[in-house]
Design a protein around this motif. Sequence first.
Motif, PDB file in Angstrom:
ATOM      1  N   GLN A  63       0.880  -1.118   0.654  1.00 22.02           N
ATOM      2  CA  GLN A  63      -0.144   0.346  -0.248  1.00 22.02           C
ATOM      3  C   GLN A  63       1.196   1.695   0.054  1.00 22.02           C
ATOM      4  N   LYS A  64       0.676   1.935  -1.209  1.00 19.56           N
ATOM      5  CA  LYS A  64       1.923   3.408  -1.235  1.00 19.56           C
ATOM      6  C   LYS A  64       2.910   3.051  -0.687  1.00 19.56           C
ATOM      7  N   ASN A  65       3.852   1.931  -1.546  1.00 23.95           N
ATOM      8  CA  ASN A  65       5.382   1.789  -1.001  1.00 23.95           C
ATOM      9  C   ASN A  65       5.701   0.778   0.347  1.00 23.95           C
TER      10      ASN A  65
ATOM     11  N   PRO B 238      -2.254  -6.254  -3.961  1.00 17.48           N
ATOM     12  CA  PRO B 238      -2.446  -4.938  -3.451  1.00 17.48           C
ATOM     13  C   PRO B 238      -3.619  -4.704  -1.694  1.00 17.48           C
ATOM     14  N   LEU B 239      -3.220  -3.765  -0.090  1.00 17.54           N
ATOM     15  CA  LEU B 239      -4.016  -3.488   0.004  1.00 17.54           C
ATOM     16  C   LEU B 239      -4.604  -2.661   0.100  1.00 17.54           C
TER      17      LEU B 239
ATOM     18  N   LEU C   2       2.669  -1.628   8.174  1.00 20.84           N
ATOM     19  CA  LEU C   2       3.521  -1.318   7.323  1.00 20.84           C
ATOM     20  C   LEU C   2       4.670  -0.497   7.725  1.00 20.84           C
ATOM     21  N   ILE C   3       6.082  -1.199   6.462  1.00 19.35           N
ATOM     22  CA  ILE C   3       7.036  -0.686   6.369  1.00 19.35           C
ATOM     23  C   ILE C   3       7.362  -0.202   4.959  1.00 19.35           C
ATOM     24  N   ASP C   4       8.241   0.942   4.551  1.00 20.93           N
ATOM     25  CA  ASP C   4       9.216   1.423   3.642  1.00 20.93           C
ATOM     26  C   ASP C   4      10.463   0.562   3.659  1.00 20.93           C
ATOM     27  N   ARG C   5      10.670   0.918   2.287  1.00 27.12           N
ATOM     28  CA  ARG C   5      12.019   0.433   1.692  1.00 27.12           C
ATOM     29  C   ARG C   5      12.694   1.184   2.237  1.00 27.12           C
TER      30      ARG C   5
END
Length: 145
Positions: free
Chosen positions: A16-18, A88-89, A106-109
Amino acid sequence: MPSKPLRTAAIAILSQKNRFLLQLRDDIPTILYPGQWALFGGHFEKGETAEEAIKREIWEEINYNIIDFKLFALYSDENAYRYVFHAPLTVPLSQLNQQEGWDMALIDREKLQTGHCYSSKARQYRPLALVHQKILLDFLKSRVK
């Protein structure tokens, strides 16, 4: 002595959103990756296809109906043979009902690359399970091409 057969599992990269949805696994020493962040999913039940297993596991673990999913890759090691799907979530975390694990985020890069993530429930940073971190980093590399 014959080697133990690999267990077959289906796991999901939900994005979700990267950012990617992970669960903080329970601190139970007898499970794989205790107290570590990992992807949602689990082992096949008898007679299930990979697609049936991932739908069931995601529903059982977070009450999310995964519908628009695709196979990303297959991974195996001494613990399991994994079918890795991505989807996708499409709902906020507040609409998920976590049934397994200690926490979810939710974790980012950036967090993914550091190899650890903070849990507000555990009140500490916990490591990412190495195989799940590798899968997510491979997924990110595949999207750059």
